[in-house]
Design a protein around this motif. Sequence first.
Motif, PDB file in Angstrom:
ATOM      1  N   ALA A  94      70.901  54.910  70.028  1.00  0.00           N
ATOM      2  CA  ALA A  94      71.275  56.266  69.650  1.00  0.00           C
ATOM      3  C   ALA A  94      71.286  57.192  70.857  1.00  0.00           C
ATOM      4  CB  ALA A  94      70.310  56.796  68.589  1.00  0.00           C
ATOM      5  N   ARG A 131      75.614  48.001  66.020  1.00  0.00           N
ATOM      6  CA  ARG A 131      74.379  48.793  65.974  1.00  0.00           C
ATOM      7  C   ARG A 131      73.403  48.254  64.933  1.00  0.00           C
ATOM      8  NH1 ARG A 131      73.946  53.728  67.899  1.00  0.00           N
ATOM      9  NH2 ARG A 131      71.774  53.378  67.302  1.00  0.00           N
ATOM     10  N   TYR A 149      78.624  59.691  61.099  1.00  0.00           N
ATOM     11  CA  TYR A 149      79.498  60.295  62.106  1.00  0.00           C
ATOM     12  C   TYR A 149      80.984  60.034  61.804  1.00  0.00           C
ATOM     13  CZ  TYR A 149      81.585  61.595  66.549  1.00  0.00           C
ATOM     14  OH  TYR A 149      82.363  62.187  67.496  1.00  0.00           O
ATOM     15  N   ASP A 166      78.227  60.133  68.408  1.00  0.00           N
ATOM     16  CA  ASP A 166      79.128  59.041  68.037  1.00  0.00           C
ATOM     17  C   ASP A 166      78.486  57.711  68.412  1.00  0.00           C
ATOM     18  OD1 ASP A 166      81.202  57.336  67.506  1.00  0.00           O
ATOM     19  OD2 ASP A 166      82.640  58.289  68.856  1.00  0.00           O
ATOM     20  N   PRO A 167      78.304  56.777  67.461  1.00  0.00           N
ATOM     21  CA  PRO A 167      77.700  55.487  67.789  1.00  0.00           C
ATOM     22  C   PRO A 167      78.660  54.493  68.434  1.00  0.00           C
ATOM     23  CG  PRO A 167      78.224  55.562  65.458  1.00  0.00           C
ATOM     24  CD  PRO A 167      78.568  56.918  66.017  1.00  0.00           C
ATOM     25  N   GLU A 178      73.957  58.764  62.445  1.00  0.00           N
ATOM     26  CA  GLU A 178      75.017  58.069  63.182  1.00  0.00           C
ATOM     27  C   GLU A 178      75.999  57.404  62.232  1.00  0.00           C
ATOM     28  OE1 GLU A 178      73.525  56.206  67.196  1.00  0.00           O
ATOM     29  OE2 GLU A 178      72.077  55.807  65.608  1.00  0.00           O
TER      30      GLU A 178
END
Length: 490
Positions: free
Chosen positions: A137, A220, A234, A130-131, A231
């Motif tokens: 990461a 991110r 996700y 999960d980001p 990611e």
Amino acid sequence: MAAPTVLRQRCGRAAGLWSGLCRVPQPLSLRLRRRAHEQPRRVRGAGGLLAAQCERGLFQEVFPEQSAEEQLLELLEPGRPPLTAYCGFDPTADSLHVGHLLAVMGLLHFQRAGHTVIAVVGGATARLGDPSGRERARERLPAERVRAHASALRAGLERLFENHRELFWPAAAGGRSLGRAVLLDNSCWLDREPLLDFLGGAGGRLRMGTLLSRQSCQARLRSPDGMSLAEFLYPALQAYDFLHLHLHHGCRVQLGGADQMGNIMSGYELVTKMTGTDVFGITVPLITSTTGDKLGKTAGNAVWLNRDKTSPFELYQFFVRQQDNIVEKYLKLFTFIPLEEIDHIMEMHAKEPEKWGPQKRLAAEVTKLVHGREGLESAKRCTKALYHSSVEALEAMSDQELQELFKQAPSAELMLEPGMNVLDLCRKANAIADGPSGYQKITHGGVSINGIRVTDPETVLILGQHILKNGVSLLRIGKKNYYIIRWLKL
């Protein structure tokens, strides 16, 4: 379809159910507040669930606002069929930690209101990571380790639900039925879902613009490391979890930490677009350290719920050390104690703060939920042995408790020889230096055995005093250097 707004519950007992940043029309606020305060707690049913947990501060946000106003409150009215709520736990480690406990408490409160709850272990999603809330990461975990972690998390969740049922429900039931609790692993359905079927089905209903607009994604993408496709997908897989649970288990509510709202929104969008059914998301607060950092594995400050990582004593001490400005909040969040009783506990604390009554009650309730009645007794024994020099507590301690309490303490196995004295013990345990300096360490009061200071190096060891009934001696040199001595063939 316009993005639904979030119903933010910033609720105090005096303010009623929806207040602060709340945008709910005033008549609803007055009606719910009147319901919360006019109904005695002992007769409240499921209809009081949202009000009660908002009052305690456990339910922080409800999504989406409009259907929450129009449907969720009605669905939770007494006499309506039970709902199904779920929460996911990714096995990035082999244990849950205190940061997960509020999500579990949310499930337990739904269960106590007669609803069905599902705890989903993310055996598939953990392989992506999960980001949310991360600057980089996660380290990729091998599939074998994820499976081992998932098995450990299932055992931990089972223990929490079982401890709650055995130790916290019977006295509070009052004839009401406890809702069902189900444990699932999302690898059971995600591992079987063909990639093209997923992308063509669920993937075709999720909008790139919406996913890209999430705060976790934006953060991110701006970071030096960027964001991988795994990611990025996700939230889509977590949304598919919600869809699967809705289709196969009738699930209509997803619980998660406050940092999970973006993922919960994605799940809402997917379920409503593919089924036309209104579903809901509820977040619980994040638990932070005194410096404001989120408690957890990533921050390196996790307080684990598995005994082999954090002992019952250590968990007990974590909660018993909470300061006065947080302990009342934690009593409401982490325990099932009625609010009137919490008020009384805090009133007594104001009169006798030196007794640390709220902290001790908080620590006892959480330790009992996590480790059971025996775990709580273990924590109390260790506390008495370490902080109150209780010989009785030391004698009652198991080898496991001794190792947990004195994790860094060297241990030695010795034979008791006739005439063996304190100086002999210290030297055989390699606890003091040879020569005059070691002798002086004892005469100057730097040595204690079983919590009793000894100043005569020639004192002969006595069974029942220096050697406990369980064949153990606890040797302390200075203030913090402990040695565990196990005597052979007494």
